[in-house]
Design an enzyme around this catalytic site. Structure first.
Site, PDB file in Angstrom:
ATOM      1  N   GLU A  34      -0.899  -6.295   8.170  1.00  0.00           N
ATOM      2  CA  GLU A  34      -1.661  -7.319   7.440  1.00  0.00           C
ATOM      3  C   GLU A  34      -1.736  -8.662   8.170  1.00  0.00           C
ATOM      4  OE1 GLU A  34      -0.062  -7.523   3.494  1.00  0.00           O
ATOM      5  OE2 GLU A  34      -0.284  -5.378   3.172  1.00  0.00           O
ATOM      6  N   ASN A  82      -1.766  -1.849  10.712  1.00  0.00           N
ATOM      7  CA  ASN A  82      -1.920  -1.392   9.327  1.00  0.00           C
ATOM      8  C   ASN A  82      -2.432  -2.540   8.457  1.00  0.00           C
ATOM      9  OD1 ASN A  82      -1.374   0.806   7.384  1.00  0.00           O
ATOM     10  ND2 ASN A  82       0.153  -0.588   6.522  1.00  0.00           N
ATOM     11  N   HIS A  87      -5.613   1.032  -0.933  1.00  0.00           N
ATOM     12  CA  HIS A  87      -5.241   0.679  -2.308  1.00  0.00           C
ATOM     13  C   HIS A  87      -6.534   0.440  -3.086  1.00  0.00           C
ATOM     14  CE1 HIS A  87      -0.987   0.430  -1.479  1.00  0.00           C
ATOM     15  NE2 HIS A  87      -1.199  -0.404  -0.469  1.00  0.00           N
ATOM     16  N   GLU A 145      -1.394   4.279   2.593  1.00  0.00           N
ATOM     17  CA  GLU A 145      -0.776   3.812   1.348  1.00  0.00           C
ATOM     18  C   GLU A 145      -1.686   4.101   0.156  1.00  0.00           C
ATOM     19  OE1 GLU A 145       0.573  -0.256   1.660  1.00  0.00           O
ATOM     20  OE2 GLU A 145       1.142  -0.026   3.764  1.00  0.00           O
ATOM     21  N   ASP A 151      -3.445   4.798  -3.134  1.00  0.00           N
ATOM     22  CA  ASP A 151      -3.292   4.906  -4.581  1.00  0.00           C
ATOM     23  C   ASP A 151      -4.580   4.393  -5.224  1.00  0.00           C
ATOM     24  OD1 ASP A 151      -2.985   2.112  -4.399  1.00  0.00           O
ATOM     25  OD2 ASP A 151      -0.851   2.160  -4.844  1.00  0.00           O
TER      26      ASP A 151
END
Length: 358
Positions: A165, A209, A245, A275, A277
């Protein structure tokens, strides 16, 4: 509960339910031989289907039996235990306990390990953020941390999220203002990758990432420019992690995701959903769960159809330990098992989509 603080603000998009086999009423005319998600993912051509695991739930035997079921999850990621505040809580005093609680059982079960992460603006110890550093001092701190953590996990990690990030969510996707940028300057990113290559086992994949780069937009283009620059100057980088996400009603389409995978594969790096979801605005209902399943299936299909997407990791699989409710009040139920350890429609959306590639 400690949670990973990842603020994913995704633009709106309309979700249309796909017409894949899972979208029929679930239930087959005759029983199918059971295969977990990792088994199906490998048959479909991926290297793994995995999950993040957090230390806060390691005392739950039902959770552990699923998390370390290699049929379901052929890869695991420590969601918090390898972050700086836990690994080096005091300068030059290293504690690998929380990371090892995830990686050691995974290794015994034959699961691959993605390791997360070396450098982030968040979850840093006070000794690091609470004083003024010169540039040479902080560069030494950075190298020392990566050196010790990489050597401890030398034989454990198929990939490392080296930098996490680094870009802001502003209109121009500028580099994030944090201790690394403020003291070292933008070269901290390439230094982190150089140190990671120096100290990790040969063959370990080194990833950048980030979140909100799953569409071709200003932020993903900024990451692509970074990758292109690194490749030109022979700075080691092997992959880009799309955190993924998502939110029901605002997630990128299959076509948008496939275009993003191509943006990076054209630069000679692999991609992974690191990641994944899909949060729901509560209260939950059957329609929202069906739409959630569509998002999971779209994401899985895009990875499968991309040239160099190697695998998918869900950011935990069990709703009660999701990071979502504490970060996005009013949202939840983002995972593929519910609070009763019952597989949700999203699980079957992924499973049936993977079966269609077998």
């Amino acid at each position: 509960m400690k949670t990973t603080l990842l603020l994913a603000a995704l633009p709106a998009a309309t979700i249309a339910l796909p017409t894949w086999p899972w979208n029929k009423p679930h239930g087959h005319n005759k029983p199918l031989k059971y295969s977990g998600l990792d088994v199906l993912a490998k048959r479909a051509g991926l290297k793994y289907f995995g999950t993040a695991i957090d230390n806060v739930v390691l005392d739950n035997p039902t959770y552990i039996s699923i998390a370390h079921n290699r049929s379901e999850f052929g890869q695991v990621t420590p969601s918090n235990g390898q972050k700086w505040m836990y690994i080096e809580p005091v300068q030059n005093k290293f504690n690998f306990t929380l990371g090892d609680q995830i990686t050691v059982p995974a290794k015994k079960k034959g699961q691959l390990r993605r390791c997360h992460n070396f450098v982030w603006h968040n979850q840093l110890p006070d000794w690091l953020t609470g004083r003024n550093w010169t540039k040479p001092e902080l560069v030494k701190v950075l190298e020392n941390h990566i050196k010790h953590e990489a050597k401890h996990y030398y034989n454990d990690c198929i990939a490392w999220d080296v930098v996490n990030e680094a870009f802001e969510d502003d209109a121009v996707a500028s580099l994030r203002k944090d201790i690394w940028l403020d003291v070292i300057g933008k070269e901290y990113i390439e230094l982190a990758f150089k140190f990671a290559r120096k100290y990790t086992k040969p063959g370990t994949k080194l990833y950048y990432n980030d979140y909100a780069i799953e569409r071709v937009n200003n932020k993903s283009r900024a990451v692509a420019a970074l990758v292109k620059d690194f490749k030109k100057r022979h700075i080691p980088i092997d992959g880009v992690g799309l955190q993924a996400h998502y939110t029901v009603g605002r997630a990128p389409s299959y076509d948008e995701q496939l275009a993003t995978h191509k943006l990076f594969s054209d630069l000679g790096v692999e991609t992974a959903l690191t990641e994944l979801d899909v949060r729901i605005q509560l209260p939950d209902n059957a329609t929202l769960q069906a739409q959630q399943g569509a998002v999971y299936a779209n994401s899985t299909k895009a990875c499968l159809d991309a040239d160099d997407c190697v695998g998918i990791t869900v950011w935990d699989f069990w709703d009660p330990v999701s990071w979502v409710p504490s970060t996005f009040p009013g949202f939840g139920n983002a995972d593929i098992w519910d609070a009763n350890f019952t597989k949700k429609p999203a699980y079957y959306a992924i499973s049936d989509l993977l079966r269609s590639y077998d």
